[in-house]
Design an enzyme around this catalytic site. Structure first.
Site, PDB file in Angstrom:
ATOM      1  N   GLY A  46      17.354 -93.095  -4.137  1.00 10.69           N
ATOM      2  CA  GLY A  46      15.901 -93.000  -3.935  1.00 10.69           C
ATOM      3  C   GLY A  46      15.178 -93.273  -5.234  1.00 10.69           C
ATOM      4  O   GLY A  46      15.805 -93.592  -6.246  1.00 10.69           O
ATOM      5  N   GLU A  66      19.542-100.114  -5.534  1.00 10.31           N
ATOM      6  CA  GLU A  66      20.592 -99.198  -5.970  1.00 10.31           C
ATOM      7  C   GLU A  66      21.926 -99.455  -5.293  1.00 10.31           C
ATOM      8  O   GLU A  66      22.975 -99.127  -5.830  1.00 10.31           O
ATOM      9  CB  GLU A  66      20.160 -97.752  -5.709  1.00 10.31           C
ATOM     10  CG  GLU A  66      18.932 -97.356  -6.520  1.00 10.31           C
ATOM     11  CD  GLU A  66      18.675 -95.860  -6.490  1.00 10.31           C
ATOM     12  OE1 GLU A  66      19.215 -95.186  -5.595  1.00 10.31           O
ATOM     13  OE2 GLU A  66      17.946 -95.385  -7.367  1.00 10.31           O
ATOM     14  N   SER A  82       8.485 -78.708  -1.350  1.00  8.42           N
ATOM     15  CA  SER A  82       8.523 -77.437  -2.083  1.00  8.42           C
ATOM     16  C   SER A  82       7.955 -77.667  -3.474  1.00  8.42           C
ATOM     17  O   SER A  82       8.150 -78.730  -4.061  1.00  8.42           O
ATOM     18  CB  SER A  82       9.961 -76.932  -2.236  1.00  8.42           C
ATOM     19  OG  SER A  82      10.531 -76.723  -0.995  1.00  8.42           O
ATOM     20  N   GLU A 113      28.101 -96.649  -9.739  1.00  9.36           N
ATOM     21  CA  GLU A 113      27.851 -95.213  -9.602  1.00  9.36           C
ATOM     22  C   GLU A 113      27.530 -94.783  -8.176  1.00  9.36           C
ATOM     23  O   GLU A 113      27.007 -93.695  -7.964  1.00  9.36           O
ATOM     24  CB  GLU A 113      26.706 -94.767 -10.528  1.00  9.36           C
ATOM     25  CG  GLU A 113      26.923 -95.101 -11.978  1.00  9.36           C
ATOM     26  CD  GLU A 113      28.160 -94.391 -12.546  1.00  9.36           C
ATOM     27  OE1 GLU A 113      28.558 -93.370 -11.957  1.00  9.36           O
ATOM     28  OE2 GLU A 113      28.719 -94.873 -13.544  1.00  9.36           O
TER      29      GLU A 113
END
Lengths: 226, 226
Positions: A46, A66, A82, A113
DNA sequence: TGACATAGTGTGTGTTTTACACTTAATTGT
DNA sequence: ACAATTAAGTGTAAAACACACACTATGTCA
């Protein structure tokens, strides 16, 4: 563009829960973080939403950048807000979930990765990503039972046994072979192909493909699996 | 708090689709805008998310400030992020949907510039609020058929006929009285009360209340209406 | 050619869904 | 007081669907 509305602002990110299926277990794609916070911890792919792109575009861009993923099934999941989900400052994240066909799974793994983990055996995740993943999983379970999206996790040509294995893996319990086949075929979503698949010392299996056109007709009425 | 991540940032709002039921038609609560853009146009109640409150808190705060509504059923719906949904600058909106019991409907109407409209006859709405409302409506329809949330739109004590009217109004078609009652009672969610309701020149109707405790037991398994 | 492994198939039973019409209990007006 | 009116409340039979269950078919490989 100037800030017309003048407040302290939250940063906006998208995070993607990417599911894949290897024939046995449901898998999720994670990325090892190279920077703090949570450096070296696994996290969902993300990143930040740019001011000139939609949320869907941001999610697709991140998946491509990515993980080299294109043309995947992608759907908005939920927005997590939150106050302290990011230890540094206020970050609100729009979570997506993506379903990836095995043809594309290899590409994703090549990315630096990035790694697939079985959802039954996940590492510790950064931020509130464990919560996001749990939400995505229960959404996937739910959707599988009332929408024909399982096919998004299978190769274009597949056997009924493969489809059943997928349902069993996601729903977490065994299904009766005869009832499963009867039910699936009665939905009239699958087109049998000429070919069959030989794989091992036994009778070869009929191949099918999913027919999205038939599916559209069905979608309105809705269907129910299980 | 400083901006650790340094980008141009979208503004964040919440918008609430508030549904009510007057016994006949499903209603939505709208507010007439006092300021541009879309001055004097009807819009969903909502406003900016503050940097120190969660998204749910923001939605509840706006409902209370703008409509005097408290303790309503509230659920996140979807996040809308088209680039030009607000003509002035980038604004991403987390939409919620709320269900309001008739006891609270009056309070909401007292609020300045707030008004209930039947969903079948809505005025032109500001921004992309018509799209948000459509999304909320189809979510409500969907949820009604597999979760016991209809009760959130009825008074604490209600008759089976009232409940049926609600289902008919939301789903948009007639239901068979005997089958409806059989089905609802078989779910074992309702507690019959001692009282009955006399209303008009005919046999009085048994009153029920919804029993959330029983509902919890059911929720896991899920149920299916229709 | 026989052992092996997965593909593929049908039936009977119980449960759920659907379609459908009359009786009950109150009010109102004469 | 009774007749008309109105919505509440109730049961059953037929059809559709869900579930449990076991053997045959067709290929490979040694």
């Amino acid at each position: 563009m100037p800030h017309v509305y003048d407040h302290p602002r939250a940063a906006l990110t998208v995070d993607c829960v990417v599911f894949g299926f290897d024939g046995g277990e449901l898998q999720a794609l994670l990325i090892r973080r190279g920077l703090p916070p949570f450096k070296d911890t696994w996290a969902l792919p993300g990143g930040f939403v740019r001011v000139e792109e939609t949320l869907d575009e941001a999610a697709r861009r991140e998946l491509e950048e990515e993980n080299g993923l294109r043309n995947v099934f992608l759907e908005q999941l939920y927005t997590f807000g939150s106050v302290h989900r990011d230890p540094r400052e206020r970050v609100v994240s729009i979570a997506y979930f993506a379903l990836v066909k095995p043809e594309a799974v290899a590409a994703a793994t090549d990315a630096a990765e990035a790694k697939w983990f079985p959802v039954s055996d996940l590492p510790t995740l950064a931020f509130d990503h464990a919560e996001i993943l749990t939400t995505a999983l229960s959404r996937l379970r739910g959707k599988l039972t009332y929408q024909p999206i399982g096919f998004e996790l299978l190769p274009r040509k597949f056997t009924l046994t493969q489809l059943q294995r997928l349902y069993e893996a996601v729903l977490g319990h065994h299904l009766d072979k005869r009832n499963f086949r009867k039910k699936v075929l009665s939905l009239d979503l699958l087109t049998p192909l000429e070919e069959s698949r030989q794989e091992g010392p036994h009778r070869p299996a009929q191949l099918f493909r999913f027919d999205p056109e038939r599916s559209d007709r069905l979608k309105e009425r809705g269907f129910l699996f299980e």
